[in-house]
Design an enzyme around this catalytic site. Sequence first.
Site, PDB file in Angstrom:
ATOM      1  N   GLU A  97       0.828  -1.212   0.000  1.00 36.58           N
ATOM      2  CA  GLU A  97       0.000   0.000   0.000  1.00 36.58           C
ATOM      3  C   GLU A  97       0.859   1.258   0.000  1.00 36.58           C
ATOM      4  O   GLU A  97       0.518   2.244  -0.645  1.00 36.58           O
ATOM      5  CB  GLU A  97      -0.964  -0.002   1.191  1.00 36.58           C
ATOM      6  N   TYR A 133      -6.840   6.408   3.471  1.00 36.83           N
ATOM      7  CA  TYR A 133      -6.901   5.295   2.518  1.00 36.83           C
ATOM      8  C   TYR A 133      -6.117   4.088   3.016  1.00 36.83           C
ATOM      9  O   TYR A 133      -6.636   2.972   3.091  1.00 36.83           O
ATOM     10  CB  TYR A 133      -6.385   5.700   1.124  1.00 36.83           C
ATOM     11  N   ASP A 137     -10.170   5.030  -2.725  1.00 36.61           N
ATOM     12  CA  ASP A 137      -8.992   5.554  -3.420  1.00 36.61           C
ATOM     13  C   ASP A 137      -9.483   6.294  -4.670  1.00 36.61           C
ATOM     14  O   ASP A 137     -10.679   6.495  -4.855  1.00 36.61           O
ATOM     15  CB  ASP A 137      -8.025   4.413  -3.789  1.00 36.61           C
TER      16      ASP A 137
END
Length: 293
Positions: A38, A121, A139
Amino acid sequence: MTPASDTALAVNAWFRANARDLPWRRPGFGPWGILVSEFMLQQTPVVRVIPRLEEWLERWPTPHALASTPQSEAVRAWGRLGYPRRALYLHGCAVAITERHGGIVPETVSELLALPGVGEYTARAVAAFAFGHRHPVVDTNVRRVLARAVGGVADPGPPSTRRDLAAMAAELPEDRDEARVFNAGVMELGAVVCTARSPRCDACPLRETCRWRAAGYPEYTGPARVVQKRFEGSDRQVRGLILAELRASHRPVTAAEIAALWPDAVQLERALAALVADGLAVPAEPGSYALPE
DNA sequence: AACCCGGGGCT
DNA sequence: AGCCCAGGGTT
């Protein structure tokens, strides 16, 4: 339990049949791998991330392994992925997880949000994808899909975390596993079908209910989106040149070597000072600079 | 809310 | 020559 919406049923069926085979979707990939992925995926396309991610996890398979390494090695291993502060933040995550969480990636959104470089996020993505918790994950892909399919407009306009999370929460299935698949599915839909430039509506599972399609694909009329400054000649380019030099050298880089990188001395000094302020460069011997240890 | 932060690939 | 990319931090 409230039955899942037609939208969720369509997206989840499509995703189960069409999901790309990405490393972080492999069974047992693990929360640390998810967290690293991520970070790398923040503003960096999937295809550029995959090889770097695999190198990184082979070298640092646990938070403790990364926490035991100097920051300089993390910045070097980051290479040219862009936004090198992410390498520093990720190293900071490894230290925090080792010191505060016994070396185990935390599960809750609030604990994740407390880690450096983890925002709304990333916290929800890790909670949802690594631990299966039911949270809306929003996102850039999700914002675009919802704007079109639900909002009936071409583009979501300026992001608003509160509004965007509420919009996704309204569509999220009650069931935890369906919610996890839906989060991943909407992201995937935005990434490969409902793309920013040339959406492939003929291949979209939502084509029969999409409000943007039903309205005849009206053009975006919201506030003008901010145009990113030109990269050539920017401070960002100059910072990148300096940092590339620091990464390549295993001894301190002298002021003369830095001066040779860019003709504008004022801009060069500004970029160097900014790197120092960000912790990406540290003064070494007099007039020399190095990566942080 | 606006601005800054990399770098590469596609149109 | 822009536009876009599984965003986040700072002001």
